[in-house]
Design a protein around this motif. Structure first.
Motif, PDB file in Angstrom:
ATOM      1  N   GLY A  51       0.800  -1.216   0.000  1.00 27.81           N
ATOM      2  CA  GLY A  51       0.000   0.000   0.000  1.00 27.81           C
ATOM      3  C   GLY A  51       0.830   1.261   0.000  1.00 27.81           C
ATOM      4  O   GLY A  51       0.322   2.340   0.258  1.00 27.81           O
ATOM      5  N   ALA A  52       2.126   1.128  -0.287  1.00 32.65           N
ATOM      6  CA  ALA A  52       3.049   2.274  -0.338  1.00 32.65           C
ATOM      7  C   ALA A  52       2.964   3.126   0.923  1.00 32.65           C
ATOM      8  O   ALA A  52       2.975   4.349   0.884  1.00 32.65           O
ATOM      9  CB  ALA A  52       2.797   3.129  -1.589  1.00 32.65           C
ATOM     10  N   ILE A  53       2.857   2.458   2.064  1.00 32.70           N
ATOM     11  CA  ILE A  53       2.763   3.166   3.347  1.00 32.70           C
ATOM     12  C   ILE A  53       4.146   3.682   3.746  1.00 32.70           C
ATOM     13  O   ILE A  53       5.144   2.982   3.592  1.00 32.70           O
ATOM     14  CB  ILE A  53       2.206   2.230   4.441  1.00 32.70           C
ATOM     15  CG1 ILE A  53       0.726   1.959   4.184  1.00 32.70           C
ATOM     16  CG2 ILE A  53       2.399   2.811   5.844  1.00 32.70           C
ATOM     17  CD1 ILE A  53       0.113   0.955   5.123  1.00 32.70           C
ATOM     18  N   ALA A  54       4.184   4.935   4.242  1.00 30.34           N
ATOM     19  CA  ALA A  54       5.435   5.477   4.774  1.00 30.34           C
ATOM     20  C   ALA A  54       5.411   5.274   6.284  1.00 30.34           C
ATOM     21  O   ALA A  54       4.584   5.845   6.988  1.00 30.34           O
ATOM     22  CB  ALA A  54       5.555   6.951   4.428  1.00 30.34           C
ATOM     23  N   TYR A  55       6.271   4.394   6.771  1.00 31.57           N
ATOM     24  CA  TYR A  55       6.259   4.036   8.193  1.00 31.57           C
ATOM     25  C   TYR A  55       7.029   5.013   9.067  1.00 31.57           C
ATOM     26  O   TYR A  55       6.815   5.091  10.256  1.00 31.57           O
ATOM     27  CB  TYR A  55       6.836   2.629   8.390  1.00 31.57           C
ATOM     28  CG  TYR A  55       5.923   1.535   7.892  1.00 31.57           C
ATOM     29  CD1 TYR A  55       4.782   1.188   8.613  1.00 31.57           C
ATOM     30  CD2 TYR A  55       6.183   0.861   6.715  1.00 31.57           C
ATOM     31  CE1 TYR A  55       3.928   0.199   8.175  1.00 31.57           C
ATOM     32  CE2 TYR A  55       5.339  -0.132   6.264  1.00 31.57           C
ATOM     33  CZ  TYR A  55       4.213  -0.466   6.999  1.00 31.57           C
ATOM     34  OH  TYR A  55       3.373  -1.431   6.550  1.00 31.57           O
TER      35      TYR A  55
END
Lengths: 394, 105
Positions: free
Chosen positions: B24-28
């Motif tokens: 989901g192209a999440i930026a952690y």
């Protein structure tokens, strides 16, 4: 003990949702799927389902609320049909791109204009490229089971994609059939509690979801959706196997019926498969070598299964309730695409049939069979055949 | 050329942030905007003529990114990793020390 009840397809879908125990359901009523959220709101109001039921002002909001809820980290469900699904269109891509395992029940209905509330598959077929897994149910029991399976597949770590289960408007949504409601305990075992690993809200772990994807990253992000959809093939098969072990009902990517020595195999999806099996039985008695195949999973498309099917028959006749204007049927395109590089391939015929709730009769199936038989001897005359068209009023 | 004043931040972000695509192209981890270079869609590129520069700082002041910083002698340095080629610097420069030229890759 599993309970057997006589119920409409819509109720079966609502029961599936109840058994899956979603925490958030956001829905807007639309014919023919109105009863699904209606029944769920009843479950919630009666305290039978511990969930938040969000009333929204449109389907665009319904799916947006589902995206928000799923991104926060809970199991999420919604239901819609036709124009409602079309209104969700842009958010469907977002749900898939953000890899949120939302499950949606669809009462498959025709699209306007003219306004038509009856069955065909144009609504879900039009959303085939959004990145959602797609199941098509033949009867009310399958509607219930495939929604449970949709949750199982969608939430698998190898997949993490939203999934929709379609069941034909009125033919299933408003028709009562005996449906076996599985034990809650068994469903709990089958699905397990949803524990999100990638997307959930936690103040101690701030994350950014739905980020901007620059040209340097977008293509890779989309490839990951592609990869997840490819992984889904294996995961769906595993889910089908586990479902059969637990509940005794067998599902396959493509269900074959009397295909072993068939010269002509008719391929379809949804409730039309039931009619088709009856037709095959009738023609078999008359000595015609005909078989049927039902595509249960349309996305990811069962390419290998179709290739195996193609080795058996001289003709594959696709019967589909959708049309891609200027091209032909969508299912036909997928079947043809699966076989394009095969050395030997059967004749593939495209039949558009039963649009907007027109009954598919044995007469129409006879007409399609006649064309298929003729094609073996004399070749294919047309790219697309419209079956049961009232030519006199054109 | 002088080093970017943000060099330390960029190095930290590069160390801490994984370059791997997340589901989901999440930026952690915060800070990904530092290592995601935003100059990729530039069509025109500012070209700098040091001889004409009077060190007025107008380009530095007006750059909306900011992709211009100053070296030890207070001459502007253009950071092409982040410059989007808007041309505001060239427009503001009173001595025409900056000209926009078409960039071809």
């Amino acid at each position: 003990m599993p309970m057997k009840k006589v119920m409409k397809g819509n109720e079966a879908a609502a029961w599936a949702a109840k058994l899956a125990k979603p925490k958030v359901i956001a829905a807007f009523p639309i014919t023919p799927s109105t009863l699904v959220p209606e029944k769920i709101s009843e479950f919630v109001a009666n305290g039978e389902l511990d969930a938040e039921f969000i009333k929204v002002e449109s389907e665009h909001s319904a799916i947006s609320a589902c995206v928000g809820a799923s991104a926060a980290g809970v199991r999420t469900f919604t239901a819609t049909a036709s124009q409602g699904l079309a209104l969700m269109h842009e958010i469907l891509f977002i749900a898939a791109g953000m890899r949120l395992p939302i499950v949606m029940a669809i009462g498959n209905r025709a699209l306007s204009a003219p306004i038509n509330i009856w069955n065909d598959w144009q609504d879900t077929i039009s959303e085939r490229d959004t990145g959602w897994i797609q199941f098509y149910a033949e009867n009310n029991q399958e509607a219930l089971d495939l929604i449970l399976i949709a949750f199982k597949v969608a939430e698998d770590e190898r997949v993490l994609l939203p999934a929709m289960t379609g069941f034909d408007a009125f033919i299933l949504t408003h028709t009562v059939e005996p449906v076996e409601i599985p034990d809650q305990e068994l469903v709990d075992e089958f699905l397990g509690e949803y524990k999100p690993k990638h997307a959930y809200l936690d103040p101690k772990r701030p994350i950014t979801q739905g980020t901007l994807g620059f040209p340097a990253h977008y293509m890779e992000a989309r490839y990951k959706v592609w990869e997840a959809m490819e992984n889904a093939r294996e995961v769906i098969k595993e889910a089908f196997e586990e479902f059969e072990k637990k509940f005794g009902r067998k599902y396959q990517m493509v269900e074959e019926y009397k295909t072993d020595d068939a010269e002509i195999i008719m391929i379809t999806m949804g409730s039309l498969a039931g009619t088709l099996k009856e037709f095959v039985d009738k023609k078999r008695e008359e000595g015609v070598k005909i078989g049927a195949a039902k595509i249960t999973v349309y996305r990811p498309f069962p390419i290998e299964e179709i290739r195996a099917l193609a080795k058996k028959a001289k003709v594959l006749a696709i019967l589909e309730k959708d049309v891609s204007f200027g091209s032909g049927g969508a299912v036909f395109a997928d079947v043809a695409r699966s076989l394009i590089n095969e050395k030997e391939k059967p004749i593939i015929l495209d039949f558009i049939i039963g649009l907007g709730g027109r009954d598919v009769t044995f007469e129409q199936l006879e007409e399609a069979l006649g064309i298929a038989e003729k094609a073996i001897k004399e070749g294919v005359e047309e790219d697309v055949y419209w079956i049961g068209l009232r030519k006199e009023i054109l | 050329m002088a080093e970017s004043p943000f060099k330390a931040d960029i190095e930290r972000a590069q160390k801490e942030l994984t370059e791997k695509m997340t589901p989901g192209a999440i930026a952690y981890i915060p800070g990904s905007s530092v290592i995601n270079k935003t100059g990729s869609w530039r069509v025109f590129k500012p070209e700098f003529n040091k001889d004409k520069c009077v060190r007025c700082f107008l380009c530095y002041t007006y750059c909306p990114e900011p992709a211009i910083y100053l070296d030890e002698e207070n001459y502007p340095v253009f950071d092409y990793d982040y410059c989007k080629g808007c041309g505001i610097c060239a427009n503001e420069c009173p001595t025409k020390a900056i000209t926009m030229v078409r960039e071809v890759k």
